[in-house]
Design a protein around this motif. Structure first.
Motif, PDB file in Angstrom:
ATOM      1  N   VAL A   1      41.824  32.557  34.899  1.00 23.41           N
ATOM      2  CA  VAL A   1      41.452  33.795  34.210  1.00 23.41           C
ATOM      3  C   VAL A   1      41.764  35.050  35.018  1.00 23.41           C
ATOM      4  O   VAL A   1      41.890  36.143  34.452  1.00 23.41           O
ATOM      5  N   GLY A   2      41.846  34.926  36.334  1.00 18.52           N
ATOM      6  CA  GLY A   2      42.151  36.092  37.166  1.00 18.52           C
ATOM      7  C   GLY A   2      41.037  37.114  37.252  1.00 18.52           C
ATOM      8  O   GLY A   2      41.247  38.240  37.704  1.00 18.52           O
ATOM      9  N   GLU A   3      39.845  36.734  36.802  1.00 16.84           N
ATOM     10  CA  GLU A   3      38.692  37.624  36.859  1.00 16.84           C
ATOM     11  C   GLU A   3      37.615  37.011  37.767  1.00 16.84           C
ATOM     12  O   GLU A   3      37.741  35.871  38.216  1.00 16.84           O
ATOM     13  N   THR A   4      36.557  37.759  38.015  1.00 16.46           N
ATOM     14  CA  THR A   4      35.471  37.262  38.846  1.00 16.46           C
ATOM     15  C   THR A   4      34.704  36.163  38.114  1.00 16.46           C
ATOM     16  O   THR A   4      34.384  36.301  36.931  1.00 16.46           O
ATOM     17  N   VAL A   5      34.423  35.077  38.818  1.00 18.38           N
ATOM     18  CA  VAL A   5      33.679  33.949  38.261  1.00 18.38           C
ATOM     19  C   VAL A   5      32.382  33.776  39.039  1.00 18.38           C
ATOM     20  O   VAL A   5      32.379  33.793  40.269  1.00 18.38           O
ATOM     21  N   HIS A   6      31.282  33.628  38.311  1.00 17.74           N
ATOM     22  CA  HIS A   6      29.984  33.385  38.933  1.00 17.74           C
ATOM     23  C   HIS A   6      29.451  32.016  38.540  1.00 17.74           C
ATOM     24  O   HIS A   6      29.651  31.559  37.414  1.00 17.74           O
ATOM     25  N   LEU A   7      28.734  31.406  39.468  1.00 22.80           N
ATOM     26  CA  LEU A   7      27.979  30.187  39.216  1.00 22.80           C
ATOM     27  C   LEU A   7      26.539  30.479  39.617  1.00 22.80           C
ATOM     28  O   LEU A   7      26.291  31.015  40.698  1.00 22.80           O
ATOM     29  N   ALA A   8      25.589  30.167  38.737  1.00 17.30           N
ATOM     30  CA  ALA A   8      24.200  30.539  38.989  1.00 17.30           C
ATOM     31  C   ALA A   8      23.244  29.456  38.520  1.00 17.30           C
ATOM     32  O   ALA A   8      23.594  28.603  37.693  1.00 17.30           O
TER      33      ALA A   8
ATOM     34  N   ARG B   1      33.706  33.583  42.817  1.00 18.47           N
ATOM     35  CA  ARG B   1      35.128  33.749  43.127  1.00 18.47           C
ATOM     36  C   ARG B   1      35.534  35.136  42.655  1.00 18.47           C
ATOM     37  O   ARG B   1      35.320  35.490  41.492  1.00 18.47           O
ATOM     38  N   ASN B   2      36.121  35.905  43.541  1.00 16.99           N
ATOM     39  CA  ASN B   2      36.507  37.275  43.198  1.00 16.99           C
ATOM     40  C   ASN B   2      37.784  37.310  42.367  1.00 16.99           C
ATOM     41  O   ASN B   2      38.622  36.398  42.437  1.00 16.99           O
ATOM     42  N   ALA B   3      37.920  38.374  41.594  1.00 19.30           N
ATOM     43  CA  ALA B   3      39.131  38.594  40.823  1.00 19.30           C
ATOM     44  C   ALA B   3      40.300  38.885  41.748  1.00 19.30           C
ATOM     45  O   ALA B   3      40.125  39.176  42.934  1.00 19.30           O
ATOM     46  N   GLY B   4      41.499  38.828  41.185  1.00 15.68           N
ATOM     47  CA  GLY B   4      42.688  39.167  41.958  1.00 15.68           C
ATOM     48  C   GLY B   4      42.607  40.580  42.503  1.00 15.68           C
ATOM     49  O   GLY B   4      43.051  40.861  43.618  1.00 15.68           O
ATOM     50  N   GLN B   5      42.013  41.461  41.718  1.00 21.30           N
ATOM     51  CA  GLN B   5      41.711  42.820  42.160  1.00 21.30           C
ATOM     52  C   GLN B   5      40.190  42.958  42.180  1.00 21.30           C
ATOM     53  O   GLN B   5      39.580  43.303  41.168  1.00 21.30           O
ATOM     54  N   PRO B   6      39.557  42.654  43.322  1.00 19.96           N
ATOM     55  CA  PRO B   6      38.095  42.590  43.386  1.00 19.96           C
ATOM     56  C   PRO B   6      37.432  43.899  42.982  1.00 19.96           C
ATOM     57  O   PRO B   6      37.965  44.990  43.212  1.00 19.96           O
ATOM     58  N   VAL B   7      36.255  43.751  42.367  1.00 22.43           N
ATOM     59  CA  VAL B   7      35.456  44.895  41.943  1.00 22.43           C
ATOM     60  C   VAL B   7      34.125  44.847  42.678  1.00 22.43           C
ATOM     61  O   VAL B   7      33.513  43.786  42.798  1.00 22.43           O
ATOM     62  N   GLU B   8      33.670  45.975  43.163  1.00 21.53           N
ATOM     63  CA  GLU B   8      32.378  46.039  43.845  1.00 21.53           C
ATOM     64  C   GLU B   8      31.270  45.854  42.825  1.00 21.53           C
ATOM     65  O   GLU B   8      31.181  46.579  41.839  1.00 21.53           O
ATOM     66  N   MET B   9      30.417  44.852  43.046  1.00 27.33           N
ATOM     67  CA  MET B   9      29.285  44.614  42.152  1.00 27.33           C
ATOM     68  C   MET B   9      28.146  43.980  42.933  1.00 27.33           C
ATOM     69  O   MET B   9      28.316  43.507  44.066  1.00 27.33           O
ATOM     70  N   TYR B  10      26.967  43.945  42.316  1.00 31.22           N
ATOM     71  CA  TYR B  10      25.754  43.484  42.982  1.00 31.22           C
ATOM     72  C   TYR B  10      25.824  42.018  43.374  1.00 31.22           C
ATOM     73  O   TYR B  10      25.428  41.633  44.476  1.00 31.22           O
ATOM     74  N   SER B  11      26.315  41.179  42.502  1.00 32.67           N
ATOM     75  CA  SER B  11      26.205  39.735  42.664  1.00 32.67           C
ATOM     76  C   SER B  11      26.994  39.223  43.868  1.00 32.67           C
ATOM     77  O   SER B  11      28.156  39.577  44.076  1.00 32.67           O
ATOM     78  N   GLN B  12      26.333  38.374  44.665  1.00 32.33           N
ATOM     79  CA  GLN B  12      26.961  37.662  45.768  1.00 32.33           C
ATOM     80  C   GLN B  12      26.256  36.322  45.894  1.00 32.33           C
ATOM     81  O   GLN B  12      25.082  36.205  45.554  1.00 32.33           O
ATOM     82  N   ALA B  13      26.955  35.312  46.389  1.00 35.14           N
ATOM     83  CA  ALA B  13      26.323  34.013  46.578  1.00 35.14           C
ATOM     84  C   ALA B  13      25.129  34.165  47.510  1.00 35.14           C
ATOM     85  O   ALA B  13      25.218  34.772  48.575  1.00 35.14           O
ATOM     86  N   GLY B  14      23.995  33.628  47.085  1.00 36.99           N
ATOM     87  CA  GLY B  14      22.766  33.728  47.858  1.00 36.99           C
ATOM     88  C   GLY B  14      21.844  34.823  47.399  1.00 36.99           C
ATOM     89  O   GLY B  14      20.664  34.835  47.767  1.00 36.99           O
TER      90      GLY B  14
END
Length: 267
Positions: free
Chosen positions: A99-106, A119-132
C-alpha cells in the motif's frame, strides 16, 4: 501515581520502577524522593536493590537512574510472547509494501489502544502513534473496530471508561455517538478515523478476530488528507481483510491475553 497496595515488598519495588519509567528520562534520587510516599531510607533501599539486580541503571557521573538492561530484556520477552507482533510481522511488512502508506498493528489494553507495531509510509508523516504508545479507543480507527466486536458486556464497560475529550472538531463526543458508529462498523466489518484524533490524519481499520469472533487486535492503513481521502483508503479494505485473515490463521496456535475478559478491560 496510583499506589500498588496489598502486594508487599514486590509491589512497592514495582511502584519505584513505575516512578522511574514515568519520567521518560534519567532521574535523580532527589526527584524520586520529592514525589515518593516512601521514607528516604526505604526509597533508597528499593533503589539500591533494583540497581543491584540491573532493573535500574545508575549513571555515577550524572547521578541519575534509568530503566536497566535486565528490565529491557524482560520487557522484550514479554512483548514477544504476549502480543500479536511476532505473528503479524511478516504480514504487516507485506501490507506496508503493497500500500505504500503507514500501517499500524494494535491491541486493547485496559480500555485503551496499545500500538504494538508500525510500518512507516514511503514518505513518512509525523503522527502520535508509535509502537509501545497507548492512545484513546473512541477516536482511533483501530480502537473503534476492536470495540465494535467485543462482547456486549465488555464493550459497555470499555465505553464507560472513555473520556470523550474533543481532540479535533471531528472527535466523537459522547457514548451515544460512539455506539452508533460501532453499529455501522459491525455491519460493514471495518471502520475509519476521520481526523478524530489528529488533524489531517485519516485511516481505514480492520479488526483481527479469531474464528470464534474473539478480538485479537486490529490493523489500519493510515494517511493524510493532503495525500488521499477516505474513499482512497477504502480501496485497501480487501487487502486489509486478507491480511487480518492471515494473521488469524497464524495465531491459532499462539497464546494471547483474552482481551474480552474483565482483566483486559480493567473491571
Amino acid at each position: 501515581m496510583e499506589r500498588v497496595t496489598g502486594d508487599g515488598t514486590v509491589g512497592k519495588a514495582l511502584e519505584v520502577l513505575d516512578q522511574v519509567a514515568a519520567y521518560g528520562r534519567p532521574v535523580r534520587f532527589s526527584e524520586l524522593l520529592a514525589e515518593s510516599d516512601f521514607p528516604k531510607p526505604t526509597l533508597y533501599r528499593f533503589v539500591q536493590t533494583l540497581t543491584n539486580q540491573q532493573m535500574l541503571a545508575y549513571d555515577p557521573e550524572r547521578q541519575t537512574y534509568s530503566p536497566g538492561v535486565r528490565l529491557v530484556r524482560l520487557a522484550h520477552a514479554a512483548w514477544e510472547q504476549s502480543t500479536l507482533a511476532p505473528v503479524a510481522r511478516p504480514h504487516i511488512d507485506a501490507l506496508s509494501k503493497a500500500v505504500g502508506e503507514t500501517v499500524h498493528l494494535a491491541q486493547l489494553d485496559h480500555a485503551q489502544v496499545l500500538y504494538i507495531d508500525k510500518r512507516n509510509a514511503g514518505q513518512p508523516v509525523e503522527m502520535y502513534s508509535q509502537a509501545g504508545k497507548v492512545g484513546p479507543a473512541y477516536c482511533t480507527g483501530v480502537g473503534k473496530v476492536m470495540l465494535a466486536f467485543l462482547d456486549p458486556a465488555s464493550a459497555a464497560t470499555v465505553i464507560e471508561q472513555q473520556s470523550f475529550h474533543a481532540f479535533t472538531a471531528h472527535t466523537l463526543d459522547s457514548a451515544d455517538a460512539l455506539r452508533a458508529e460501532l453499529a455501522d462498523i459491525r455491519q460493514n466489518g471495518y471502520g475509519f478515523d476521520r481526523e478524530e484524533h489528529e488533524p489531517g490524519i485519516i485511516c481505514v481499520a480492520m479488526p483481527i478476530l479469531t474464528d470464534a469472533g474473539r478480538v485479537l487486535g486490529a490493523l489500519s492503513v493510515t494517511s493524510t488528507t493532503s495525500r488521499t481521502n477516505l474513499a482512497g483508503l477504502e480501496a485497501y479494505v480487501p487487502i486489509l481483510k486478507e491480511t487480518a485473515a492471515k494473521i488469524t490463521r497464524d495465531a491459532q496456535n499462539w497464546s494471547f491475553p483474552d482481551y474480552n475478559t474483565k482483566e483486559a478491560t480493567g473491571i
